[in-house]
Design an enzyme around this catalytic site. Structure first.
Site, PDB file in Angstrom:
ATOM      1  CD  GLU A 120       7.826  19.081   5.597  1.00  0.00           C
ATOM      2  OE1 GLU A 120       7.115  19.016   4.379  1.00  0.00           O
ATOM      3  OE2 GLU A 120       7.516  19.567   6.259  1.00  0.00           O
ATOM      4  CG  PHE A 163       8.422  16.655   9.122  1.00  0.00           C
ATOM      5  CD1 PHE A 163       9.710  16.034   9.066  1.00  0.00           C
ATOM      6  CD2 PHE A 163       7.392  16.067   8.441  1.00  0.00           C
ATOM      7  CE1 PHE A 163      10.075  14.977   8.166  1.00  0.00           C
ATOM      8  CE2 PHE A 163       7.547  14.825   7.771  1.00  0.00           C
ATOM      9  CZ  PHE A 163       9.125  14.268   7.700  1.00  0.00           C
ATOM     10  CB  THR A 193     -11.162   3.733  -6.834  1.00  0.00           C
ATOM     11  OG1 THR A 193     -10.384   3.133  -6.359  1.00  0.00           O
ATOM     12  CG2 THR A 193     -10.665   3.879  -8.323  1.00  0.00           C
ATOM     13  CB  SER A 242      -0.496  12.201   6.502  1.00  0.00           C
ATOM     14  OG  SER A 242      -1.326  11.239   5.765  1.00  0.00           O
ATOM     15  CD  GLU A 298      -3.475  10.940   0.752  1.00  0.00           C
ATOM     16  OE1 GLU A 298      -2.666  10.167   1.334  1.00  0.00           O
ATOM     17  OE2 GLU A 298      -3.156  11.511  -0.412  1.00  0.00           O
ATOM     18  CG  LEU A 320       8.636  12.960  -1.059  1.00  0.00           C
ATOM     19  CD1 LEU A 320       7.966  14.309  -1.412  1.00  0.00           C
ATOM     20  CD2 LEU A 320       7.840  12.386  -0.070  1.00  0.00           C
ATOM     21  CG  HIS A 345       6.335  17.338  -0.474  1.00  0.00           C
ATOM     22  ND1 HIS A 345       7.699  17.520  -0.901  1.00  0.00           N
ATOM     23  CD2 HIS A 345       6.286  16.542   0.455  1.00  0.00           C
ATOM     24  CE1 HIS A 345       8.240  17.308   0.450  1.00  0.00           C
ATOM     25  NE2 HIS A 345       7.593  16.503   1.200  1.00  0.00           N
ATOM     26  CB  SER A 388      -1.056  -0.014   1.384  1.00  0.00           C
ATOM     27  OG  SER A 388      -1.708  -1.012   1.368  1.00  0.00           O
ATOM     28  N   GLY A 419       9.297   9.935   5.901  1.00  0.00           N
ATOM     29  CA  GLY A 419       9.846  11.177   6.853  1.00  0.00           C
ATOM     30  C   GLY A 419       9.674  10.846   8.201  1.00  0.00           C
ATOM     31  N   GLY A 420       8.237  10.614   8.461  1.00  0.00           N
ATOM     32  CA  GLY A 420       7.972  10.506   9.805  1.00  0.00           C
ATOM     33  C   GLY A 420       6.549  10.917  10.447  1.00  0.00           C
ATOM     34  NE  ARG A 470      -0.139  15.221   4.487  1.00  0.00           N
ATOM     35  CZ  ARG A 470       0.919  14.714   4.686  1.00  0.00           C
ATOM     36  NH1 ARG A 470       1.491  14.457   5.600  1.00  0.00           N
ATOM     37  NH2 ARG A 470       1.639  14.334   3.374  1.00  0.00           N
ATOM     38  CG  HIS A 489       2.859  14.825  -1.166  1.00  0.00           C
ATOM     39  ND1 HIS A 489       3.761  13.763  -1.342  1.00  0.00           N
ATOM     40  CD2 HIS A 489       3.032  15.104   0.299  1.00  0.00           C
ATOM     41  CE1 HIS A 489       4.077  13.203  -0.227  1.00  0.00           C
ATOM     42  NE2 HIS A 489       3.471  14.187   0.747  1.00  0.00           N
ATOM     43  NE  ARG A 514       5.043  18.161   3.305  1.00  0.00           N
ATOM     44  CZ  ARG A 514       4.867  16.984   3.708  1.00  0.00           C
ATOM     45  NH1 ARG A 514       3.653  16.468   3.430  1.00  0.00           N
ATOM     46  NH2 ARG A 514       5.677  16.408   4.261  1.00  0.00           N
ATOM     47  CD  GLN A 549       0.692  18.776   1.721  1.00  0.00           C
ATOM     48  OE1 GLN A 549       1.129  17.546   2.017  1.00  0.00           O
ATOM     49  NE2 GLN A 549       0.703  19.677   2.764  1.00  0.00           N
TER      50      GLN A 549
HETATM   51  C1  FAD Z   1       5.941   9.734  -1.226  1.00  0.00           C
HETATM   52  C2  FAD Z   1       5.153   9.974   0.141  1.00  0.00           C
HETATM   53  C3  FAD Z   1       5.654  10.091   1.278  1.00  0.00           C
HETATM   54  C4  FAD Z   1       4.979  10.360   2.332  1.00  0.00           C
HETATM   55  N1  FAD Z   1       5.695  10.561   3.581  1.00  0.00           N
HETATM   56  C5  FAD Z   1       5.096  11.050   4.701  1.00  0.00           C
HETATM   57  C6  FAD Z   1       5.592  11.216   5.734  1.00  0.00           C
HETATM   58  O1  FAD Z   1       6.725  11.137   6.020  1.00  0.00           O
HETATM   59  N2  FAD Z   1       4.826  11.469   6.929  1.00  0.00           N
HETATM   60  C7  FAD Z   1       3.413  11.676   6.970  1.00  0.00           C
HETATM   61  O2  FAD Z   1       2.708  11.751   7.933  1.00  0.00           O
HETATM   62  N3  FAD Z   1       2.766  11.361   5.767  1.00  0.00           N
HETATM   63  C8  FAD Z   1       3.428  11.133   4.548  1.00  0.00           C
HETATM   64  N4  FAD Z   1       2.900  10.791   3.400  1.00  0.00           N
HETATM   65  C9  FAD Z   1       1.553  10.648   3.264  1.00  0.00           C
HETATM   66  C10 FAD Z   1       0.987   9.165   3.918  1.00  0.00           C
HETATM   67  O3  FAD Z   1       2.111   8.230   3.673  1.00  0.00           O
HETATM   68  C11 FAD Z   1      -0.400   8.998   3.250  1.00  0.00           C
HETATM   69  O4  FAD Z   1      -1.280  10.023   3.540  1.00  0.00           O
HETATM   70  C12 FAD Z   1      -0.912   7.834   4.135  1.00  0.00           C
HETATM   71  O5  FAD Z   1      -0.004   6.698   4.273  1.00  0.00           O
HETATM   72  C13 FAD Z   1      -2.173   7.546   3.399  1.00  0.00           C
HETATM   73  O6  FAD Z   1      -2.893   6.151   4.356  1.00  0.00           O
HETATM   74  P1  FAD Z   1      -4.104   5.551   4.031  1.00  0.00           P
HETATM   75  O7  FAD Z   1      -3.928   4.575   4.954  1.00  0.00           O
HETATM   76  O8  FAD Z   1      -5.121   6.453   4.175  1.00  0.00           O
HETATM   77  O9  FAD Z   1      -4.299   5.158   2.608  1.00  0.00           O
HETATM   78  P2  FAD Z   1      -2.969   4.003   1.678  1.00  0.00           P
HETATM   79  O10 FAD Z   1      -1.832   3.744   2.528  1.00  0.00           O
HETATM   80  O11 FAD Z   1      -2.900   4.859   0.353  1.00  0.00           O
HETATM   81  O12 FAD Z   1      -3.656   3.007   1.324  1.00  0.00           O
HETATM   82  C14 FAD Z   1      -5.012   2.696   0.613  1.00  0.00           C
HETATM   83  C15 FAD Z   1      -5.288   1.507   0.521  1.00  0.00           C
HETATM   84  O13 FAD Z   1      -6.601   1.324  -0.043  1.00  0.00           O
HETATM   85  C16 FAD Z   1      -6.584   0.365  -1.415  1.00  0.00           C
HETATM   86  N5  FAD Z   1      -7.714   0.676  -2.169  1.00  0.00           N
HETATM   87  C17 FAD Z   1      -7.704   1.902  -2.883  1.00  0.00           C
HETATM   88  N6  FAD Z   1      -8.724   1.807  -3.582  1.00  0.00           N
HETATM   89  C18 FAD Z   1      -9.180   0.679  -3.268  1.00  0.00           C
HETATM   90  C19 FAD Z   1     -10.398   0.072  -4.029  1.00  0.00           C
HETATM   91  N7  FAD Z   1     -11.428   0.669  -4.764  1.00  0.00           N
HETATM   92  N8  FAD Z   1     -10.879  -1.128  -3.444  1.00  0.00           N
HETATM   93  C20 FAD Z   1     -10.098  -1.794  -2.466  1.00  0.00           C
HETATM   94  N9  FAD Z   1      -8.958  -1.266  -2.177  1.00  0.00           N
HETATM   95  C21 FAD Z   1      -8.756  -0.178  -2.386  1.00  0.00           C
HETATM   96  C22 FAD Z   1      -5.171   0.430  -1.571  1.00  0.00           C
HETATM   97  O14 FAD Z   1      -4.968  -1.050  -2.091  1.00  0.00           O
HETATM   98  C23 FAD Z   1      -4.407   0.490  -0.393  1.00  0.00           C
HETATM   99  O15 FAD Z   1      -4.145  -0.790   0.475  1.00  0.00           O
HETATM  100  C24 FAD Z   1       3.727  10.521   2.216  1.00  0.00           C
HETATM  101  C25 FAD Z   1       2.951  10.575   1.182  1.00  0.00           C
HETATM  102  C26 FAD Z   1       3.765  10.007  -0.170  1.00  0.00           C
HETATM  103  C27 FAD Z   1       2.947  10.029  -1.328  1.00  0.00           C
END
Ligand code: FAD
Ligand code: SF4
Ligand code: FES
Lengths: 602, 243
Positions: free
Chosen positions: A270, A141, A235, A410, A394, A267, A257, A45, A52-53, A405, A369, A301, A255
């Protein structure tokens, strides 16, 4: 449909990132059956890519002494440009330390405090005290008054996701990966589960649950250039919008980055700037202190990204075949630091740019981002408009982030929200019956089957899914990016509307049989275009600048008229979203000056 | 750099159409600067054959999705630059894992099973107390655990392993590394004996016949040979002998 094929569970969690898995763990450990769906194996995922953290006000390091939830709260609200829900922010800052410590117990190898004196890159000398030795360490950060971001070397998201998933494995929670929810099953009042397509076979199956949770992450890939994983296509938000009754909150809050590498858009964290890296222009001049004398490179950011684009517009960008960019300079941090705490950055530069960032400059520019907006919920994660449906992470607009943010908030949100929402879900399913209106399930399944059938038959249609998609990406990037104008947004809305019409007329080039990527792309595109229209229309109507939403024609924040949250719904059959508003809850900190990011930009 | 015309020879098979036998299919593509296999395969899909199946997620070499055989050698496609390859590029799915279609294989289910078998989670009787501060840990130890935790379950070491190719139940280098990770973590209260009840068998540690193809294949550069030695040493200390 054969009812024997329906999958029944107490709780259906759509998404196996940090948010989804944390909800699942909470519900499962309270005795309920849980099924998690994911496009990919959970450990792949997008959460895994965070380097970063995670913010939590532990105050263990010298530059963080005296930190507490109140200061974290203030930073978060200012960061959001007063767009966030302050009750949510309060709940969040109190629980973030608990989340960090629980993850430690589940196995996360957080970096720890090493006592002793050291000199920071800007010459300041700090001493880590012996009594703090071995406690969880924090780094700096952007947009924070204290060093508050807990980290595990260079791979915080990876170790969090692996620890989280190890608990999912331990609890024996069912995970169906390579499964995509393509519609929610609902009657306009209650949600009963989802219609799911297998990405292994292309077959449909209904998943029925007492409670359904959307934890599907962001939509970054709708923008042509994004730091996000390629599966981040929004989706989950789209199927919520498709119900016609669920509003998406603040979709115009997108946002960028400051440091995506050019051209790949990958990326670099940060942490680079937090640890003391500089931004340089084509004359190798460190320009951020000119704009932000106090916060310099570590303002929030939205602010840093804006100044960067502004500086490039003034002609100080470095020319490249991929357009202008700026430089990120880490050289003065030294090899030892770069190769441990920023090793991921080192590797990315080596692999994708062919450069050694210990000695060379990194080409960067602001890159899409994060999505602050998403499925609107209340503080418990209950989705507005449809009961038995929840959202976290997210994908949700819980509204911790308002219009911007903070870095590190996050990851913390995914886990804290997972705890809070999971508890609520568990409470709910304890009492709820497992009953489903038969015909409703059949109707929803039949509607999706018909879509797939029509695409596979290739009897009509003329539009190519990849062509339309590329046009959507370009439109969003060009007109709904960092600097926005009424005119550009109007054009974006018009183009997206046209693309949306055309997306009703897709024709596959391939057979669409089995796990066919073109079929899956075709199923996603109309929903993505509806999201794109929510983003663009929301941005067009919001005639002020707040956080990441900057209108060149309305460059000031306008608390009199715009201290409110945008709500977009999509009535069945409509060609445009309906945009509505609700007030933002201010409980503790009234709107004021952020202390950085003066507007308008001149 | 002189522009090259690349020829890709790609394994094709769609389980939904079993009447079409597995085959190699050729495609041609002009090379662009800094082109990775991620860029190349997506262009092939969008421009030439939209049915082409492959897996990418992070496209930044951190998620482990895109393992495949690249001119016969397992590796991550997203970080492979075409400029490092000859004009002719052969792409095959990873062996050992179940085929989903074309270049896509099911590593996720395989690794979930592995983690279940190894009980790869922290075993502890301690209740979590939300009110107390965290337990201390030496930063050097945290780093050491982190090093082992860096595996991204890409499956390259499994695909390259002679034993894993012969016996479906061998835990492979990734599995041994995972064991090492929990062995050095004091938060896991299992004794080495308890751990080795699970792995002190041919499917576990003793399946390895020491060819060490894994060691220089791992894209995360995890010192797999060293980790294997660590597991064997701990096992000896625990008073266990190989069969
Ligand atoms: C490169 C990068 C670095 C980052 N670094 C940081 C950081 O250092 N610190 C910080 O706080 N935040 C950071 N962020 C932001 C943070 O990582 C994300 O916002 C956060 O991990 C999102 O987690 P989530 O569980 O909401 O979604 P995700 O981890 O995106 O998981 C989404 C899940 O949903 C599933 N899914 C999606 N659509 C469907 C569907 N239709 N049907 C079934 N399954 C589906 C996917 O398979 C996945 O398992 C970063 C983001 C990026 C892009
Ligand atoms: S040990 Fe290395 S090669 Fe093996 S699965 Fe993990 S990352 Fe891949
Ligand atoms: S796509 Fe994530 S490792 Fe290659």
């Amino acid at each position: 449909m054969k009812w024997s094929e329906a999958h029944l569970t107490d709780v259906l969690v759509i998404g196996a990132g940090l948010a989804g898995e944390r909800v699942a763990i909470e519900a499962a450990s309270r005795g309920h059956t849980v099924t998690i769906l994911s496009l990919v194996p959970p450990r792949r995922s997008h959460s895994t890519a965070a380097q970063g953290g995670m913010q939590a006000s532990l105050g263990n390091v010298a530059m963080g002494y005296g930190d507490n939830p109140d200061i974290h709260f203030e930073d978060t609200v200012k960061g959001s440009d007063w767009g966030c829900d302050q009750e949510v922010a309060r709940l969040f800052v109190e629980l973030a330390p608990v989340a960090v410590r629980q993850m430690a117990q589940w196995g996360v190898p957080w970096s720890r405090v090493v006592p002793g004196k050291r000199t920071l890159p800007d010459g300041v000398e700090v001493e880590e005290l012996p009594e703090k030795a071995g406690l969880i360490a924090q780094r700096q950060f952007g947009g924070t008054a204290k060093w508050r971001t807990c980290f595990a070397s260079d791979g915080t998201g990876h170790v969090l996701q692996y620890a989280m998933d190890s608990v999912v494995v331990k609890l024996g929670i069912t995970v169906h990966d390579r499964s995509e929810a393509i519609a929610l099953i609902h009657d306009g009042k209650e949600c009963y589960g989802a219609v799911v397509v297998s990405l292994r076979t292309g077959e449909l199956r209904p998943y029925l649950a007492k409670a359904t949770v959307i934890a599907t992450g962001g939509y970054g890939r709708m923008y042509g250039v994004s730091t996000n994983a390629v599966i981040n296509e929004g989706t989950g938000m789209a199927i919520a919008l498709d119900t016609g009754v669920v509003p998406l909150g603040n979709m115009e809050a997108v946002q960028f980055h400051p440091t995506g590498i050019v051209p790949a858009g990958i990326l670099v964290t940060e942490g680079c700037r937090g640890d003391g890296g500089y931004l340089l222009d084509k004359n190798l001049h460190r320009f951020m202190p000119d704009y932000e004398p106090v916060k310099k490179e570590v303002a929030s950011r939205d602010v840093v990204s804006r100044w960067m684009v502004h500086h490039m517009r003034k002609g100080f960008g470095v020319d490249s075949p991929y357009g202008p960019h700026l430089w990120l300079d880490l050289r003065h941090l030294g090899e030892a630091h770069i190769c441990t705490n920023l090793r991921e950055v080192y590797t990315i530069c080596a692999n994708f740019l062919g450069i050694n960032c210990v000695h060379e400059l990194i080409p960067v520019r602001p890159t899409q981002h994060y999505s602050m907006g998403g499925v609107r919920t209340n503080i418990h994660g209950e989705v507005v408009g449809l009961s038995r449906l929840y959202a976290a992470g997210e994908a949700a607009c819980w509204d911790l982030h308002g219009f911007n943010r903070l870095g590190g908030n996050s990851l913390a949100e995914t886990i804290v929200a997972g705890m809070v929402v999971g508890e609520r879900v568990a409470e709910f399913v304890k009492e709820a019956p497992l009953t489903f209106p038969f015909s409703l399930v059949e109707d929803h399944l039949a509607a999706q089957a018909a879509r797939i059938e029509a695409l596979r038959r290739r009897a009509s249609g003329s539009e190519d899914v990849y062509v339309l998609r590329k046009k959507m990406e370009e439109t969003l990037l060009e007109h709904v990016g960092i600097f926005r104008t009424g005119e550009g947004l109007q054009q974006a809305v018009a183009t997206l509307q046209e693309l949306y019409q055309r997306s009703q007329d897709l024709r596959l080039r391939s057979s669409g049989l089995g796990p066919n990527p073109e079929l899956f792309a075709a199923l996603r595109l109309p929903g993505m275009l509806r999201l794109a229209l929510c983003i663009a229309q929301g941005a067009l109507l919001r005639t002020e600048s707040r956080g990441s939403h900057y209108r060149e024609d309305y460059p000031q924040r306008d608390d009199v008229n715009w201290l409110k949250r945008t709500l977009a719904t999509w009535p069945p059959g409509a060609s445009m979203p309906v945009i509505d508003y609700e007030p933002v809850k201010i409980t503790e900190l009234p709107p004021g000056d952020r202390g950085y990011g003066t507007m308008p930009i001149k | 750099m002189a522009e090259r015309l690349l020829t890709f020879s790609i394994f094709r098979y769609n389980p939904a159409t079993p009447e079409i036998a597995p085959r190699m299919q050729e495609f041609q593509l002009d090379e662009t600067p800094n082109m990775t296999l991620f860029i190349a395969l997506n262009r092939l899909r969008e421009e030439q054959d939209p049915s082409l199946m492959f897996d990418f997620v992070c496209r930044a070499a951190v998620c482990g999705s895109c393992g495949m055989l690249i001119n016969g050698r397992p590796g991550l496609a997203c970080k492979t630059l075409t400029q490092d390859l000859p004009d002719r590029i052969t792409l095959m799915p990873l062996p050992v894992f179940k085929l989903v279609g074309d270049l896509s294989v099911d590593t996720g289910v395989w690794f979930r099973q592995l983690n279940e078998n190894l009980e790869a989670w922290i075993h502890t009787d301690k209740e979590f107390d939300p009110k107390s501060p965290e337990e201390r840990m030496d930063n050097a130890l945290a780093q050491e655990i982190y090093e082992a935790e860096r595996c991204i379950e890409c499956g390259s070491c499994i695909a390259a392993c002679a034993t894993a190719n012969m016996r479906a139940d061998f835990v492979g280098a990734a599995g041994l590394n995972r064991i090492a990770r929990f062995l050095i973590d004091p938060r896991d209260e299992r004794s080495p004996q308890q751990v080795f009840e699970v792995v002190g068998t041919d499917e576990g540690v003793f399946g390895c016949i020491g060819l060490m193809a894994c060691d220089d294949i791992c894209p995360m550069e995890i010192p797999l040979q060293q980790q294997l030695a660590l597991v064997r040493r701990k096992m000896a200390w625990a008073g266990l002998k190989g069969k």
